[in-house]
Write an enzyme that holds these catalytic residues in place. Structure first.
Site, PDB file in Angstrom:
ATOM      1  N   ASN A   1      44.247 -14.532 -38.524  1.00  0.00           N
ATOM      2  CA  ASN A   1      45.683 -14.758 -38.717  1.00  0.00           C
ATOM      3  C   ASN A   1      46.254 -15.347 -37.444  1.00  0.00           C
ATOM      4  OD1 ASN A   1      48.334 -14.511 -39.892  1.00  0.00           O
ATOM      5  ND2 ASN A   1      48.673 -12.724 -38.583  1.00  0.00           N
TER       6      ASN A   1
ATOM      7  N   HIS B   1      49.802 -15.481 -35.314  1.00  0.00           N
ATOM      8  CA  HIS B   1      51.073 -14.763 -35.221  1.00  0.00           C
ATOM      9  C   HIS B   1      51.873 -15.344 -34.061  1.00  0.00           C
ATOM     10  CE1 HIS B   1      53.863 -11.489 -35.813  1.00  0.00           C
ATOM     11  NE2 HIS B   1      53.864 -11.306 -34.497  1.00  0.00           N
TER      12      HIS B   1
ATOM     13  N   ASP C   1      49.212  -7.138 -37.937  1.00  0.00           N
ATOM     14  CA  ASP C   1      49.203  -7.898 -36.671  1.00  0.00           C
ATOM     15  C   ASP C   1      48.512  -7.136 -35.544  1.00  0.00           C
ATOM     16  OD1 ASP C   1      50.666  -9.912 -37.967  1.00  0.00           O
ATOM     17  OD2 ASP C   1      52.574  -9.011 -37.409  1.00  0.00           O
TER      18      ASP C   1
HETATM   19  C1  GAR Z   1      54.010 -20.015 -37.975  1.00  0.00           C
HETATM   20  O1  GAR Z   1      54.861 -19.984 -36.862  1.00  0.00           O
HETATM   21  C2  GAR Z   1      53.154 -18.761 -38.023  1.00  0.00           C
HETATM   22  O2  GAR Z   1      52.761 -18.302 -36.754  1.00  0.00           O
HETATM   23  C3  GAR Z   1      54.105 -17.788 -38.663  1.00  0.00           C
HETATM   24  O3  GAR Z   1      54.737 -18.533 -39.667  1.00  0.00           O
HETATM   25  C4  GAR Z   1      54.813 -19.901 -39.266  1.00  0.00           C
HETATM   26  C5  GAR Z   1      54.224 -20.748 -40.387  1.00  0.00           C
HETATM   27  O4  GAR Z   1      54.381 -22.101 -40.130  1.00  0.00           O
HETATM   28  N1  GAR Z   1      53.390 -16.673 -39.193  1.00  0.00           N
HETATM   29  C6  GAR Z   1      53.883 -15.442 -39.220  1.00  0.00           C
HETATM   30  O5  GAR Z   1      54.990 -15.164 -38.809  1.00  0.00           O
HETATM   31  C7  GAR Z   1      52.953 -14.412 -39.825  1.00  0.00           C
HETATM   32  N2  GAR Z   1      53.435 -13.116 -39.581  1.00  0.00           N
HETATM   33  P1  GAR Z   1      53.522 -23.184 -40.949  1.00  0.00           P
HETATM   34  O6  GAR Z   1      53.666 -22.842 -42.414  1.00  0.00           O
HETATM   35  O7  GAR Z   1      54.190 -24.490 -40.612  1.00  0.00           O
HETATM   36  O8  GAR Z   1      52.102 -23.104 -40.473  1.00  0.00           O
END
Ligand code: GAR
Length: 196
Positions: free
Chosen positions: A107, A109, A145
């Site tokens: 994952n 984060h 996480d």
């Molecule tokens: C990213 O910033 C990722 O780190 C976060 O969502 C965004 C997705 O962007 N993930 C989380 O917060 C998971 N808990 P993307 O769809 O453009 O890759």
């Protein structure tokens, strides 16, 4: 060649950088992009690139997470992935699902874990007056996480930084970090990658 399934909920920019990185000389290749939201933009972008896509609308399952995940598993088992990458996948997974893919689900984060698990990571880093922020790639374990960290990238928090300017800066680093960690993971490399 390792087979990689990528789970997305939204725009899928991390998914796209992962897929692009696997087009080079690489020990892995993307076999499926799967979403909990049939209207996720990431699915459209992935399909436009000729990738296999599928969705399971979590809203159809109400609170029955096990039934939702059973459908996810059906799609995943049809491609028998070696590695699963969560890339902006915004559903919390049950221990049963996580354990099925123990040690092979990653994952990304948007914080320097163990700081700021969960949501609103950038606002929380700003509120705390932190001098730096960043992103982490970790192995997924049942606790949210919380699994072993495989890599991190850092950014400096500038005066006047807002949650959205910080999110954009961190996202750029996510696009460097996740492909680099995935490559190392697929190659069986140990150790934590620190990107500067
Ligand atoms: C990213 O910033 C990722 O780190 C976060 O969502 C965004 C997705 O962007 N993930 C989380 O917060 C998971 N808990 P993307 O769809 O453009 O890759």
């Amino acid at each position: 060649m390792k087979k990689v399934a990528i789970l997305v909920s939204g725009g899928g920019s991390n998914m796209l950088t992962l897929c692009s990185s696997m087009m080079d000389d690489h020990p892995a290749r993307p076999v499926l992009v799967l979403s909990n939201d049939p209207s996720a933009k990431g699915l459209k972008y992935a399909a436009a690139r000729g990738l296999s896509v599928a969705s399971v609308d979590h809203r159809k399952f109400g609170k029955d997470r096990a039934a939702f995940e059973a459908e996810l598993v059906k799609h995943l088992e049809s491609v028998e992935p070696d590695i699963i990458c969560l890339a902006g996948f915004m559903r919390v997974l049950t221990a049963g699902f996580v354990e099925r893919y123990a040690g092979r689900m990653l994952n990304i984060h948007p914080s320097l874990l163990p700081k700021y698990k969960g949501l609103n990571t950038h606002a929380r880093a700003l509120e705390a007056g932190d001098a730096e922020a960043g992103c982490s790639v970790h192995v997924v374990t049942p606790e949210l996480d919380d699994g072993p960290i495989l890599g991190q990238a850092r950014v400096t928090i500038e005066p006047g930084e807002t949650a959205s300017s910080l999110a954009a800066k961190v996202l750029k680093q996510e696009h460097r970090l996740y492909p680099a960690v995935l490559r190392r993971f697929a190659e069986g490399e140990q150790g934590v990658l620190e990107l500067t």
